[in-house]
Design a protein around this motif. Sequence first.
Motif, PDB file in Angstrom:
ATOM      1  N   TRP A 160      -7.588   3.576  10.625  1.00  0.00           N
ATOM      2  CA  TRP A 160      -7.022   2.326  11.142  1.00  0.00           C
ATOM      3  C   TRP A 160      -7.041   1.248  10.059  1.00  0.00           C
ATOM      4  O   TRP A 160      -6.081   0.500   9.875  1.00  0.00           O
ATOM      5  CB  TRP A 160      -7.813   1.867  12.364  1.00  0.00           C
ATOM      6  N   GLY A 161      -8.155   1.168   9.320  1.00  0.00           N
ATOM      7  CA  GLY A 161      -8.227   0.203   8.235  1.00  0.00           C
ATOM      8  C   GLY A 161      -7.229   0.504   7.139  1.00  0.00           C
ATOM      9  O   GLY A 161      -6.644  -0.409   6.535  1.00  0.00           O
ATOM     10  N   ASP A 162      -7.028   1.789   6.870  1.00  0.00           N
ATOM     11  CA  ASP A 162      -6.035   2.154   5.860  1.00  0.00           C
ATOM     12  C   ASP A 162      -4.634   1.731   6.284  1.00  0.00           C
ATOM     13  O   ASP A 162      -3.827   1.278   5.453  1.00  0.00           O
ATOM     14  CB  ASP A 162      -6.067   3.661   5.613  1.00  0.00           C
ATOM     15  N   GLN A 163      -4.330   1.864   7.552  1.00  0.00           N
ATOM     16  CA  GLN A 163      -3.027   1.423   8.052  1.00  0.00           C
ATOM     17  C   GLN A 163      -2.856  -0.086   7.903  1.00  0.00           C
ATOM     18  O   GLN A 163      -1.796  -0.565   7.503  1.00  0.00           O
ATOM     19  CB  GLN A 163      -2.864   1.834   9.520  1.00  0.00           C
ATOM     20  N   ILE A 164      -3.936  -0.817   8.207  1.00  0.00           N
ATOM     21  CA  ILE A 164      -3.875  -2.273   8.046  1.00  0.00           C
ATOM     22  C   ILE A 164      -3.655  -2.644   6.583  1.00  0.00           C
ATOM     23  O   ILE A 164      -2.828  -3.509   6.254  1.00  0.00           O
ATOM     24  CB  ILE A 164      -5.160  -2.922   8.572  1.00  0.00           C
ATOM     25  N   ALA A 165      -4.379  -1.979   5.682  1.00  0.00           N
ATOM     26  CA  ALA A 165      -4.239  -2.282   4.258  1.00  0.00           C
ATOM     27  C   ALA A 165      -2.837  -1.964   3.755  1.00  0.00           C
ATOM     28  O   ALA A 165      -2.234  -2.741   2.998  1.00  0.00           O
ATOM     29  CB  ALA A 165      -5.283  -1.500   3.463  1.00  0.00           C
ATOM     30  N   ASN A 166      -2.310  -0.827   4.184  1.00  0.00           N
ATOM     31  CA  ASN A 166      -0.958  -0.454   3.760  1.00  0.00           C
ATOM     32  C   ASN A 166       0.082  -1.445   4.276  1.00  0.00           C
ATOM     33  O   ASN A 166       0.997  -1.841   3.540  1.00  0.00           O
ATOM     34  CB  ASN A 166      -0.632   0.962   4.245  1.00  0.00           C
ATOM     35  N   LYS A 167      -0.057  -1.842   5.534  1.00  0.00           N
ATOM     36  CA  LYS A 167       0.870  -2.822   6.088  1.00  0.00           C
ATOM     37  C   LYS A 167       0.749  -4.168   5.372  1.00  0.00           C
ATOM     38  O   LYS A 167       1.745  -4.865   5.153  1.00  0.00           O
ATOM     39  CB  LYS A 167       0.606  -3.001   7.584  1.00  0.00           C
ATOM     40  N   ALA A 168      -0.471  -4.505   5.003  1.00  0.00           N
ATOM     41  CA  ALA A 168      -0.679  -5.769   4.288  1.00  0.00           C
ATOM     42  C   ALA A 168      -0.013  -5.736   2.918  1.00  0.00           C
ATOM     43  O   ALA A 168       0.638  -6.712   2.506  1.00  0.00           O
ATOM     44  CB  ALA A 168      -2.173  -6.041   4.142  1.00  0.00           C
ATOM     45  N   TRP A 169      -0.152  -4.629   2.191  1.00  0.00           N
ATOM     46  CA  TRP A 169       0.491  -4.520   0.879  1.00  0.00           C
ATOM     47  C   TRP A 169       2.004  -4.549   1.014  1.00  0.00           C
ATOM     48  O   TRP A 169       2.702  -5.172   0.189  1.00  0.00           O
ATOM     49  CB  TRP A 169       0.049  -3.241   0.177  1.00  0.00           C
ATOM     50  N   GLN A 170       2.524  -3.887   2.033  1.00  0.00           N
ATOM     51  CA  GLN A 170       3.962  -3.917   2.254  1.00  0.00           C
ATOM     52  C   GLN A 170       4.453  -5.330   2.586  1.00  0.00           C
ATOM     53  O   GLN A 170       5.468  -5.794   2.056  1.00  0.00           O
ATOM     54  CB  GLN A 170       4.334  -2.965   3.389  1.00  0.00           C
ATOM     55  N   GLY A 171       3.694  -6.005   3.454  1.00  0.00           N
ATOM     56  CA  GLY A 171       4.069  -7.382   3.794  1.00  0.00           C
ATOM     57  C   GLY A 171       4.000  -8.302   2.590  1.00  0.00           C
ATOM     58  O   GLY A 171       4.846  -9.184   2.407  1.00  0.00           O
ATOM     59  N   LEU A 172       2.980  -8.097   1.736  1.00  0.00           N
ATOM     60  CA  LEU A 172       2.844  -8.917   0.541  1.00  0.00           C
ATOM     61  C   LEU A 172       4.008  -8.696  -0.414  1.00  0.00           C
ATOM     62  O   LEU A 172       4.571  -9.657  -0.966  1.00  0.00           O
ATOM     63  CB  LEU A 172       1.522  -8.586  -0.156  1.00  0.00           C
TER      64      LEU A 172
ATOM     65  N   VAL B  16      -7.834  -9.818   5.385  1.00  0.00           N
ATOM     66  CA  VAL B  16      -6.427  -9.542   5.066  1.00  0.00           C
ATOM     67  C   VAL B  16      -5.521 -10.607   5.681  1.00  0.00           C
ATOM     68  O   VAL B  16      -4.585 -11.092   5.037  1.00  0.00           O
ATOM     69  CB  VAL B  16      -6.041  -8.134   5.559  1.00  0.00           C
ATOM     70  N   ILE B  17      -5.820 -11.005   6.900  1.00  0.00           N
ATOM     71  CA  ILE B  17      -5.022 -12.046   7.555  1.00  0.00           C
ATOM     72  C   ILE B  17      -5.135 -13.366   6.792  1.00  0.00           C
ATOM     73  O   ILE B  17      -4.137 -14.064   6.560  1.00  0.00           O
ATOM     74  CB  ILE B  17      -5.480 -12.213   9.014  1.00  0.00           C
TER      75      ILE B  17
END
Length: 374
Positions: free
Chosen positions: A133-145, A195-196
């Motif tokens: 779940w944390g990996d998904q959050i990190a990946n989404k964060a990098w994509q959003g960035l 991340v937020i």
Amino acid sequence: MSKLGSLGARLHRGEISYDFIGHRKIWYGISILITITAIVGLAVRGLNMGIDFQGGAVFTTAKNTSVSVSRAETAAEEAAGHQAVVQKLGDGSLRIQIAGMDTKQSDAVKEDLAKEFKVDPESIAADLVGPSWGDQIANKAWQGLAIFMVLVVIYLAIAFEWRMAVAALVALIHDITITVGIYALVGFEVTPGTVIGLLTILGYSLYDTVVVFDSLKEQTKDLTKQTRFTYSEIANRSINGTLVRSVNTTVVALLPVAGLLFIGGGFLGAGTLNDISLSLFVGLAAGAYSSIFIATPLVADLKEREPQVRALRKRVLAKRAQSHADEEPARPYGHDGRGEDAGDPDDAETAVVGPRTQPSSRSRGRGRPSGKRR
């Protein structure tokens, strides 16, 4: 009007100013030093990833437990051999998070906690959290960035110009690097809240930069049609004109964040507030700094490389040199260079002002009748 308001008005009108652009090499050096320190801290210490990113176990005690947070944190760390994060919930129960644990280790820690708290092991709930779940959050964060930065560059290139877009992108990378590096140096746990907070500071960092850029764009219209100011000087006026506004905005934004970080996380012991408040606090301060000391000076450097702007600079400096030469006082007539008057004594009745002569005060009123006019 307050002193700060008066200062802002004088800065806006150009009555006083500080040469930010002229000292840009100092700001670049400071920023490079801070960035290198952040990168070294990140490489040496690394980030303290939370349970959501590396997996672990979450233990929840019964309601209205009499065990204190400090006691539970000490017992959990001794039982697991890892750092534990303890949070007191609204119903009086404790939530204990320990990263890097599997099922067997979780069962053993649960038994040890039950003995330490002198309760039935069944009264302590244990849940395993996987790192996916944390990996998904990190990946989404990098994509959003990445998407955010691309959109920022496109917007600034259209609304202003590509040089401002490049400068804003450099300032954003500067802010993110410093924030992540300070997280590594301080050792705070990285959670989804971190991340937020990291994504939130991007907007604040960009806000002050766009304000200065908008003022700079307005003041550089028909730039090459005048010979009074160079581009760097107009950029410096833009920074000074918006300086008090940027400071006020940053201070107002930092006050509640500082309350969360120092009062909520420090004095009240609400450690879960540290993850988001630290990223916001550092990011807001770094964003205000980069908009003044990094982004605008970098734009001035890039613009001064243009042939038209470079030619304008030469014309402005040449005109100022000529004006300075014209304003030099003319040599008094009849002066032989030794402090003696070589000419007619009557010449002393004439005062020299620049290239022209004007009658001195001693010659005024000659030939006029004395007394009151009837």
